[in-house]
Design a protein around this motif. Structure first.
Motif, PDB file in Angstrom:
ATOM      1  N   VAL A 121       0.433  15.468  -9.408  1.00  0.00           N
ATOM      2  CA  VAL A 121       1.351  14.588  -8.667  1.00  0.00           C
ATOM      3  C   VAL A 121       0.845  13.150  -8.511  1.00  0.00           C
ATOM      4  N   ILE A 122      -0.307  12.822  -9.109  1.00  0.00           N
ATOM      5  CA  ILE A 122      -0.973  11.524  -8.934  1.00  0.00           C
ATOM      6  C   ILE A 122      -1.454  11.395  -7.491  1.00  0.00           C
ATOM      7  N   CYS A 123      -0.507  11.450  -6.518  1.00  0.00           N
ATOM      8  CA  CYS A 123      -0.884  11.450  -5.104  1.00  0.00           C
ATOM      9  C   CYS A 123       0.315  11.957  -4.304  1.00  0.00           C
ATOM     10  N   ALA A 124       0.078  12.324  -3.037  1.00  0.00           N
ATOM     11  CA  ALA A 124       1.192  12.663  -2.150  1.00  0.00           C
ATOM     12  C   ALA A 124       1.920  11.371  -1.784  1.00  0.00           C
ATOM     13  N   SER A 125       3.183  11.479  -1.380  1.00  0.00           N
ATOM     14  CA  SER A 125       3.936  10.310  -0.928  1.00  0.00           C
ATOM     15  C   SER A 125       3.047   9.490   0.013  1.00  0.00           C
ATOM     16  N   VAL A 126       2.811   8.237  -0.363  1.00  0.00           N
ATOM     17  CA  VAL A 126       1.888   7.422   0.426  1.00  0.00           C
ATOM     18  C   VAL A 126       2.525   7.051   1.767  1.00  0.00           C
ATOM     19  N   LEU A 127       3.845   6.834   1.763  1.00  0.00           N
ATOM     20  CA  LEU A 127       4.544   6.576   3.020  1.00  0.00           C
ATOM     21  C   LEU A 127       4.387   7.781   3.958  1.00  0.00           C
TER      22      LEU A 127
ATOM     23  N   GLU B 201       0.828  -1.211   0.000  1.00  0.00           N
ATOM     24  CA  GLU B 201       0.000   0.000   0.000  1.00  0.00           C
ATOM     25  C   GLU B 201       0.863   1.262   0.000  1.00  0.00           C
ATOM     26  N   VAL B 202       1.812   1.370   0.944  1.00  0.00           N
ATOM     27  CA  VAL B 202       2.520   2.649   1.114  1.00  0.00           C
ATOM     28  C   VAL B 202       3.601   2.879   0.065  1.00  0.00           C
ATOM     29  N   LEU B 203       3.999   1.828  -0.656  1.00  0.00           N
ATOM     30  CA  LEU B 203       5.003   2.016  -1.710  1.00  0.00           C
ATOM     31  C   LEU B 203       4.383   2.020  -3.111  1.00  0.00           C
ATOM     32  N   GLN B 204       3.084   1.789  -3.185  1.00  0.00           N
ATOM     33  CA  GLN B 204       2.394   1.741  -4.479  1.00  0.00           C
ATOM     34  C   GLN B 204       1.692   3.079  -4.719  1.00  0.00           C
ATOM     35  N   TYR B 205       1.251   3.319  -5.969  1.00  0.00           N
ATOM     36  CA  TYR B 205       0.413   4.483  -6.233  1.00  0.00           C
ATOM     37  C   TYR B 205      -0.765   4.471  -5.272  1.00  0.00           C
ATOM     38  N   GLY B 206      -1.158   5.656  -4.794  1.00  0.00           N
ATOM     39  CA  GLY B 206      -2.258   5.745  -3.841  1.00  0.00           C
ATOM     40  C   GLY B 206      -3.473   6.435  -4.448  1.00  0.00           C
ATOM     41  N   SER B 207      -4.489   6.521  -3.643  1.00  0.00           N
ATOM     42  CA  SER B 207      -5.740   7.139  -4.072  1.00  0.00           C
ATOM     43  C   SER B 207      -5.542   8.617  -4.426  1.00  0.00           C
ATOM     44  N   GLY B 208      -6.299   9.075  -5.397  1.00  0.00           N
ATOM     45  CA  GLY B 208      -6.175  10.460  -5.837  1.00  0.00           C
ATOM     46  C   GLY B 208      -6.630  11.470  -4.801  1.00  0.00           C
ATOM     47  N   THR B 209      -7.580  11.103  -3.948  1.00  0.00           N
ATOM     48  CA  THR B 209      -8.046  12.028  -2.907  1.00  0.00           C
ATOM     49  C   THR B 209      -7.195  11.929  -1.648  1.00  0.00           C
ATOM     50  N   GLY B 210      -6.424  10.861  -1.537  1.00  0.00           N
ATOM     51  CA  GLY B 210      -5.606  10.648  -0.338  1.00  0.00           C
ATOM     52  C   GLY B 210      -5.978   9.354   0.338  1.00  0.00           C
ATOM     53  N   PHE B 211      -5.044   8.876   1.130  1.00  0.00           N
ATOM     54  CA  PHE B 211      -5.185   7.673   1.941  1.00  0.00           C
ATOM     55  C   PHE B 211      -6.455   7.813   2.800  1.00  0.00           C
TER      56      PHE B 211
ATOM     57  N   LYS C  68       8.927   3.267 -11.492  1.00  0.00           N
ATOM     58  CA  LYS C  68       8.855   1.963 -12.130  1.00  0.00           C
ATOM     59  C   LYS C  68      10.032   1.065 -11.735  1.00  0.00           C
ATOM     60  N   ILE C  69      11.090   1.643 -11.183  1.00  0.00           N
ATOM     61  CA  ILE C  69      12.242   0.808 -10.811  1.00  0.00           C
ATOM     62  C   ILE C  69      12.382   0.639  -9.301  1.00  0.00           C
ATOM     63  N   LEU C  70      11.644   1.459  -8.508  1.00  0.00           N
ATOM     64  CA  LEU C  70      11.723   1.309  -7.054  1.00  0.00           C
ATOM     65  C   LEU C  70      10.320   1.262  -6.453  1.00  0.00           C
ATOM     66  N   ALA C  71       9.652   2.395  -6.335  1.00  0.00           N
ATOM     67  CA  ALA C  71       8.348   2.414  -5.685  1.00  0.00           C
ATOM     68  C   ALA C  71       7.619   3.710  -5.992  1.00  0.00           C
ATOM     69  N   PRO C  72       6.469   3.623  -6.668  1.00  0.00           N
ATOM     70  CA  PRO C  72       5.742   4.853  -7.016  1.00  0.00           C
ATOM     71  C   PRO C  72       5.195   5.595  -5.797  1.00  0.00           C
ATOM     72  N   GLY C  73       4.928   4.855  -4.705  1.00  0.00           N
ATOM     73  CA  GLY C  73       4.363   5.497  -3.512  1.00  0.00           C
ATOM     74  C   GLY C  73       5.272   6.530  -2.878  1.00  0.00           C
ATOM     75  N   LEU C  74       6.575   6.484  -3.199  1.00  0.00           N
ATOM     76  CA  LEU C  74       7.495   7.493  -2.654  1.00  0.00           C
ATOM     77  C   LEU C  74       7.324   8.835  -3.356  1.00  0.00           C
ATOM     78  N   ARG C  75       6.875   8.809  -4.604  1.00  0.00           N
ATOM     79  CA  ARG C  75       6.695  10.017  -5.423  1.00  0.00           C
ATOM     80  C   ARG C  75       8.012  10.781  -5.587  1.00  0.00           C
ATOM     81  N   VAL C  76       8.954  10.156  -6.246  1.00  0.00           N
ATOM     82  CA  VAL C  76      10.222  10.814  -6.565  1.00  0.00           C
ATOM     83  C   VAL C  76      10.541  10.600  -8.049  1.00  0.00           C
ATOM     84  N   GLY C  77      10.689  11.699  -8.737  1.00  0.00           N
ATOM     85  CA  GLY C  77      11.107  11.681 -10.129  1.00  0.00           C
ATOM     86  C   GLY C  77      12.039  12.851 -10.366  1.00  0.00           C
TER      87      GLY C  77
END
Lengths: 405, 405
Positions: free
Chosen positions: A269-275, A62-72, B240-249
């Motif tokens: 930004v797709i979403c804020a850092s999910v972590l 969950e926290v390393l994947q793309y997250g919801s557009g409105t937020g966790f 795509k090579i580490l984790a999208p949830g971090l939001r770093v590009g």
């Protein structure tokens, strides 16, 4: 910064005035009253290392994947709890998590304004907002404030004056609590009046409230948002109460703004850092956050007193210093004929640095004013900083007198 | 989404087409070929829990505080190392870290375009880019591609045709490696020609390269950026090579763009999550990242083969399926008279879902096409998904024949 490949927008973005004095403020021995950073030593982050490790290990999907557009989802609930601590009743549906409240302001500016449109804002106002408005080509009209904040009469007059020019402001941007850069708060008695004026004029309000929980004493004033949730967009942040490096903030949005704001945030930004979102959630869920924030506010109160209490008797006749009831800043207006940029040279000689006032205005006001940030230095250093500033005021005053005779 | 408080910009943002089929793709038993998420099981994140805990404990003053506007210095060096693995030589000064490469694209669009300006892009192209351009009021002109990517002749013709209308495109947006959504790569022999065409026409290039390291075999083609670093803005990502949830590009920017890009990024988000930046740095500094990424690419290659190898013999006459040499996607063009939206109904009955092609175009093209993402399901499931899609193609084909007779 002009180049044939760049659009007109590229010249509108502003460098940070704090960065202008950054190198000075890093000199050994310098007392810095420049940067408005929170002091992380006052944050409760002892739990965070373990929480981060646990989130990555147990919730990595969950926290390393793309997250919801409105937020966790769980963070949006936590935000509602934080807002309720300020007496604001909000629904989870109204919360849009953003990568810092700065981004919320940027997105809302995109959604409300076309280039050339006008926004109303206190004079002075937050430099980061001026940067957003400048980049979007939005014209800022300042509304006068006093020790009780934004003046309703001045707001009315400004709206009328602009109407005479065929200009209707598309929004009012205001920081009602412990305002950056002045430290002033909008009096409770003025709040309904300001909301009424804006409602009547068809002007939505952007209520920026990063410091609201950092009150030095009892503070029971209604948020503008609570006075009209469909007119007022509320911006909140974890930067001043937890950690700005996580970049987590939010907007509490009227129904008409929610869907556009979500799409604009996803687009940016797709979403804020999910972590980061999970850590902010953890901070609230841990339960101790209210005590932590109260303790931090009490320390900021001691710092404000250390700076302003020492400085006040050292001020020249005609100078005015605000008395903040919370937050990170006080604001000094020098006597007629003095300039804060001129004072800065003397201050640096005395090893104290601040941000001159002109940066906080979109027009050419602020020459006699400057911001004092007491958030980062300890009370002893602030007391020393105030003494140094006193000496700088004295030597600058003497130099001015010599120049005049 | 219209409301008197909203500007024209508010109607330009687009919902994600992946979200349209999201609920379908979450149904139990469904094989999803819809979302283009990386599979985090292929990332090496075992080190990350400890690294996060250590960063918070030992470097809390840095990773939890506001960070530099251009990005964490050590991360910018790490980015240069990542780019060198793709044969791109870049200087640290050219690197602007952003809160995901999506934000880099958003900021660059702000800096290069006024509303009504035109951008060139492959047809089809990345839906997230269409959302950014839509929100900024930028008109997209698609340039035709084939199995070797963007066609130089079509590019030349499009520029000429627009010039005839008095329109000069302000940029070309392209994904030259393992293109989203088609999986196609720009042939090495076309690259210099495309850069030459754009240079001659005064059109900067935005080279979006999130998948470049995920090559299925030897891949030694020059980046567009390396062919003209002052004309080409390069976008890279850790998603795509580490984790999208971090939001770093990041963006690797020509000199003329660096300062405006920094100010625009500060204005939008101040900085990317500093904790996330430190984790991305740690990933590169750990040294094993090259092996991890190679292993992930090898698995994605197996998945592409599992899907496409099974699907190809099941295709109706006249259908065309691309053969990706890397990345996450292949692209299917149905025979004349077929529609991908029509096929989707049959596919859902067979418990397999994909994203129809129309979403990947700014105009009304794409009706016969659709994207197949093989990044998230394992090879066995992809083989099964291909069989289900084969049955859906058969039943849809029969239904079309019945309707015609």
């Amino acid at each position: 910064m002009s180049h044939p490949f760049l659009s007109d927008a590229a010249v509108g973005f502003l460098p940070s005035p704090v960065r202008d004095v950054w190198e000075l403020s890093m000199q050994p021995g310098m007392v810095s009253l420049a940067g408005g950073n929170p002091d992380l030593r006052l944050s409760d982050t002892g739990w965070m290392a373990e929480a981060a490790a646990r989130a990555i290990t147990d919730q990595g999907d969950e926290v390393l994947q793309y997250g919801s557009g409105t937020g966790f989802a769980a963070l949006r609930e936590a935000v509602v709890e934080v807002m309720s601590a300020e007496g604001v009743s909000a629904s989870t549906d109204s919360i849009q998590v953003t990568a810092g409240s700065q981004l919320a302001l940027d997105l809302i500016t995109k959604l409300l304004f076309a280039r050339g449109d006008t926004i109303l804002a206190e004079g002075p106002t937050y430099v980061g907002a001026l940067g957003v408005f400048g980049g979007a080509g939005v014209r800022v009209e300042h509304v006068e404030m006093d020790d009780d904040g934004l003046q309703p009469d001045a707001l009315r007059e400004t709206i009328d004056r602009l109407a005479g020019q065929g200009r209707r402001p598309r929004a009012l941007y205001t920081i009602p609590n412990f305002h950056n850069p002045t430290g002033v708060s909008l009096a409770a008695g003025r709040r309904a009046e300001i909301v009424d004026i804006c409602r009547a004029a068809g002007i939505p309000i952007i209520e920026d409230n990063p410091y609201g929980l950092l009150s030095f004493g009892e503070y029971d004033v209604p948020s503008l948002h609570s006075l009209d949730p469909e007119l007022v967009i509320y911006l909140g942040s974890f930067s001043k109460i937890l950690a700005p490096g996580l970049r987590v903030g939010w907007a509490c949005a009227p129904t008409w703004l929610r869907r556009p704001l979500q799409l604009a945030s996803e687009s940016a930004v797709i979403c804020a850092s999910v972590l980061s979102q999970e850590l902010a959630r953890s901070f609230v869920a841990g339960g101790r956050w209210r005590d932590t924030v109260s303790a931090a506010a009490a320390e900021y109160a001691r710092r404000a007193e250390a700076l302003n209490g020492t400085l006040r008797p050292l001020l020249p006749a005609g100078a005015e210093l605000t008395t903040p009831a919370g937050g990170f800043f006080s604001w000094l207006t020098l006597p007629e004929g003095w300039s804060s940029a001129g004072l800065l040279d003397h201050a640096v000689d005395e090893q104290v640095v601040f941000v001159p006032g002109a940066s906080f205005y979109a027009d050419d006001d602020g020459e006699r004013q400057f911001r004092l940030a007491y958030s980062l230095e300890n009370p002893l250093r602030l007391d020393e900083g105030a003494r140094r500033l006193g000496r700088a005021l004295a030597s600058y005053g003497s130099a001015l007198n010599v120049a005049r005779t």
